[in-house]
Design a protein around this motif. Sequence first.
Motif, PDB file in Angstrom:
ATOM      1  N   MET A   1       0.820  -1.194  -0.025  1.00 56.13           N
ATOM      2  CA  MET A   1      -0.125   0.066   0.083  1.00 56.13           C
ATOM      3  C   MET A   1       0.834   1.207   0.092  1.00 56.13           C
ATOM      4  O   MET A   1       1.828   1.412   0.821  1.00 56.13           O
ATOM      5  CB  MET A   1      -0.924   0.003   1.275  1.00 56.13           C
ATOM      6  N   ASP A   2       0.728   2.294  -0.782  1.00 56.15           N
ATOM      7  CA  ASP A   2       1.461   3.219  -1.179  1.00 56.15           C
ATOM      8  C   ASP A   2       0.734   4.366  -0.362  1.00 56.15           C
ATOM      9  O   ASP A   2      -0.347   5.303  -0.686  1.00 56.15           O
ATOM     10  CB  ASP A   2       1.583   3.610  -2.653  1.00 56.15           C
ATOM     11  N   LEU A   3       1.117   4.424   1.175  1.00 55.09           N
ATOM     12  CA  LEU A   3       0.222   5.254   2.133  1.00 55.09           C
ATOM     13  C   LEU A   3       0.439   6.730   1.515  1.00 55.09           C
ATOM     14  O   LEU A   3      -0.370   7.284   1.928  1.00 55.09           O
ATOM     15  CB  LEU A   3       1.020   4.953   3.315  1.00 55.09           C
ATOM     16  N   VAL A   4       1.600   7.384   1.281  1.00 49.36           N
ATOM     17  CA  VAL A   4       1.601   8.589   0.669  1.00 49.36           C
ATOM     18  C   VAL A   4       0.555   9.096  -0.152  1.00 49.36           C
ATOM     19  O   VAL A   4       0.107  10.311  -0.184  1.00 49.36           O
ATOM     20  CB  VAL A   4       2.897   9.020   0.376  1.00 49.36           C
ATOM     21  N   ASN A   5       0.222   8.164  -1.184  1.00 51.52           N
ATOM     22  CA  ASN A   5      -0.815   8.666  -2.081  1.00 51.52           C
ATOM     23  C   ASN A   5      -2.184   8.044  -1.810  1.00 51.52           C
ATOM     24  O   ASN A   5      -3.128   8.327  -2.563  1.00 51.52           O
ATOM     25  CB  ASN A   5      -0.199   8.008  -3.414  1.00 51.52           C
ATOM     26  N   VAL A   6      -2.364   7.258  -0.779  1.00 59.35           N
ATOM     27  CA  VAL A   6      -3.462   6.458  -0.359  1.00 59.35           C
ATOM     28  C   VAL A   6      -4.097   7.054   0.792  1.00 59.35           C
ATOM     29  O   VAL A   6      -5.480   7.350   1.000  1.00 59.35           O
ATOM     30  CB  VAL A   6      -3.524   4.879  -0.544  1.00 59.35           C
ATOM     31  N   LEU A   7      -3.191   7.234   1.880  1.00 57.32           N
ATOM     32  CA  LEU A   7      -3.764   7.354   3.323  1.00 57.32           C
ATOM     33  C   LEU A   7      -4.335   8.977   3.384  1.00 57.32           C
ATOM     34  O   LEU A   7      -3.317  10.023   3.072  1.00 57.32           O
ATOM     35  CB  LEU A   7      -2.854   7.031   4.381  1.00 57.32           C
ATOM     36  N   HIS A   8      -5.668   9.157   3.435  1.00 52.51           N
ATOM     37  CA  HIS A   8      -6.101  10.633   3.865  1.00 52.51           C
ATOM     38  C   HIS A   8      -7.478  10.400   4.526  1.00 52.51           C
ATOM     39  O   HIS A   8      -8.142   9.334   4.362  1.00 52.51           O
ATOM     40  CB  HIS A   8      -6.135  11.322   2.419  1.00 52.51           C
ATOM     41  N   MET A   9      -7.801  11.321   5.134  1.00 56.66           N
ATOM     42  CA  MET A   9      -9.075  11.168   5.788  1.00 56.66           C
ATOM     43  C   MET A   9      -9.997  11.757   4.810  1.00 56.66           C
ATOM     44  O   MET A   9      -9.608  12.456   3.879  1.00 56.66           O
ATOM     45  CB  MET A   9      -9.192  12.167   6.901  1.00 56.66           C
ATOM     46  N   ASN A  10     -11.452  11.205   5.051  1.00 53.23           N
ATOM     47  CA  ASN A  10     -12.171  11.677   3.910  1.00 53.23           C
ATOM     48  C   ASN A  10     -12.492  13.278   3.929  1.00 53.23           C
ATOM     49  O   ASN A  10     -12.762  14.068   4.519  1.00 53.23           O
ATOM     50  CB  ASN A  10     -13.753  10.868   4.165  1.00 53.23           C
ATOM     51  N   ALA A  11     -12.457  13.569   2.467  1.00 53.58           N
ATOM     52  CA  ALA A  11     -12.497  15.144   2.174  1.00 53.58           C
ATOM     53  C   ALA A  11     -13.905  15.710   2.063  1.00 53.58           C
ATOM     54  O   ALA A  11     -14.746  14.855   2.261  1.00 53.58           O
ATOM     55  CB  ALA A  11     -11.884  15.233   0.757  1.00 53.58           C
ATOM     56  N   GLY A  12     -13.820  16.919   2.029  1.00 53.70           N
ATOM     57  CA  GLY A  12     -15.116  17.803   1.758  1.00 53.70           C
ATOM     58  C   GLY A  12     -15.924  17.775   2.954  1.00 53.70           C
ATOM     59  O   GLY A  12     -15.406  17.829   4.294  1.00 53.70           O
ATOM     60  N   SER A 161       4.228   4.912   8.841  1.00 51.10           N
ATOM     61  CA  SER A 161       5.057   5.158   7.602  1.00 51.10           C
ATOM     62  C   SER A 161       4.648   3.852   6.474  1.00 51.10           C
ATOM     63  O   SER A 161       4.507   4.328   5.377  1.00 51.10           O
ATOM     64  CB  SER A 161       6.366   5.401   7.343  1.00 51.10           C
ATOM     65  N   ARG A 162       4.263   2.681   7.007  1.00 49.70           N
ATOM     66  CA  ARG A 162       4.218   1.559   6.281  1.00 49.70           C
ATOM     67  C   ARG A 162       3.413   0.642   7.046  1.00 49.70           C
ATOM     68  O   ARG A 162       3.545   0.590   8.331  1.00 49.70           O
ATOM     69  CB  ARG A 162       5.358   1.129   5.333  1.00 49.70           C
ATOM     70  N   VAL A 163       2.856  -0.415   6.262  1.00 51.94           N
ATOM     71  CA  VAL A 163       2.202  -1.565   6.996  1.00 51.94           C
ATOM     72  C   VAL A 163       3.357  -2.504   7.225  1.00 51.94           C
ATOM     73  O   VAL A 163       4.514  -2.608   6.546  1.00 51.94           O
ATOM     74  CB  VAL A 163       1.423  -2.609   6.197  1.00 51.94           C
ATOM     75  N   PRO A 164       3.331  -3.027   8.566  1.00 55.02           N
ATOM     76  CA  PRO A 164       4.720  -3.791   9.066  1.00 55.02           C
ATOM     77  C   PRO A 164       4.833  -4.993   8.236  1.00 55.02           C
ATOM     78  O   PRO A 164       3.726  -5.433   7.396  1.00 55.02           O
ATOM     79  CB  PRO A 164       4.441  -4.087  10.343  1.00 55.02           C
ATOM     80  N   ASP A 165       6.108  -5.399   7.891  1.00 56.12           N
ATOM     81  CA  ASP A 165       6.422  -6.888   7.271  1.00 56.12           C
ATOM     82  C   ASP A 165       5.879  -7.873   7.616  1.00 56.12           C
ATOM     83  O   ASP A 165       5.691  -7.941   9.048  1.00 56.12           O
ATOM     84  CB  ASP A 165       7.903  -6.988   6.985  1.00 56.12           C
ATOM     85  N   ASN A 166       5.842  -8.865   7.114  1.00 56.35           N
ATOM     86  CA  ASN A 166       5.584 -10.477   7.586  1.00 56.35           C
ATOM     87  C   ASN A 166       4.303 -10.450   8.430  1.00 56.35           C
ATOM     88  O   ASN A 166       4.247 -11.003   9.406  1.00 56.35           O
ATOM     89  CB  ASN A 166       6.649 -10.734   8.524  1.00 56.35           C
TER      90      ASN A 166
END
Length: 366
Positions: A1-12, A161-166
């Motif tokens: 999951m590319d969090l920088v481009n995916v993670l955000h609270m719902n807009a508007g 910053s990321r989903v943990p590995d394993n």
Amino acid sequence: MDLVNVLHMNAGNSEFSYAKSSILQKSMMLKSRKVLEDTIKNYGAHGFSECFKLADLGCSSGPNAFLFVANIVNIVHAVCRENNLKAPDEFQVFLNDLPTNDFNTLLKMTPQVHSKLENENGFEKNVKYFISGVAGSFYTRLFPSKSLHFIHSSSSVQWLSRVPDNLLDYNKGNIHMANSSPRSVYEAYLAQFRKDFTTFLHLRSEEIIPNGRMVLTLPGRSSVDHTIKDCCFMFQLLAKSLVDMSAEGLICKEDITSFNLPFYTPCTDELKEIIESDSSFSIDGFETSEVKWDMREEDEIMKSGDSSGKFIARTLRAITESMIASHFGSTYMDEIFERCAMLVTEHLCRVKTENLFNIVISLIRK
């Protein structure tokens, strides 16, 4: 999951937006008021600079960001009045979040915020307020060296910053740490949080002036026991919604196995150990409290017509929908959270009330 481009609270400003569904986070922020006051009083005991520079990290797009701004400005002015000190001539406020944050909605609110600050502190007619947005991950450098006097963050540094590995082979049927998760899952989450929070502290130590202050508010755990309910039980109910839909063939079981939330709720001992190991900051204050899942008064509940289940499911939707939609698709989004609302309602019928464990910590830059 590319969090920088995916993670955000719902807009508007829709029903499911973070702006309309962040009352729980507002309650957590309000719990920090006493720590904020003590921190600013101690910092400003001998006066403030002409331009007081502060940043709110993970501000999102709702009114909560400006609640922080108003609190800090009002506290600074109160400290100056009480101690016969000259108030800052200028306040420079940086509102930070990831690039996908809804900065448009946020910054459209600045004119009314300027007006409110000027009216509340009318005796300081010449004070100037400068508010700007800063897009970027707080796991990177955001500001010039030694440029800030004060940093604040509420309900944000629990995001990794990321989903943990394993996790894929060990956390089946869950989307986060759960009662049924093996210890290895907890250890993976803790390792990622330790790495991220150490990075966060180190970066902020470069941006804050010596003796500058930082106040962090975040959900945590009241015990070292990672299975305790007060940290992430909401997410277990959300996971059950997904599992039930998988059993009905609506979503793919493998998609649940491959989805985990990048979210960690530390206990106080873990936080203190990381801060002391990093040695960039010293702990000035530490406070814990409990916040109800549904903190509304009975008359508010009656007036809104929304059950606690619906209220809490909307809160979860506002913070997780971007990630869930990215992974599972948006087709069943309404059904996922409608089921979650029913599960929360059923759970609260059995236990009556549930609380989140809230941590507020004040730090001094060494």
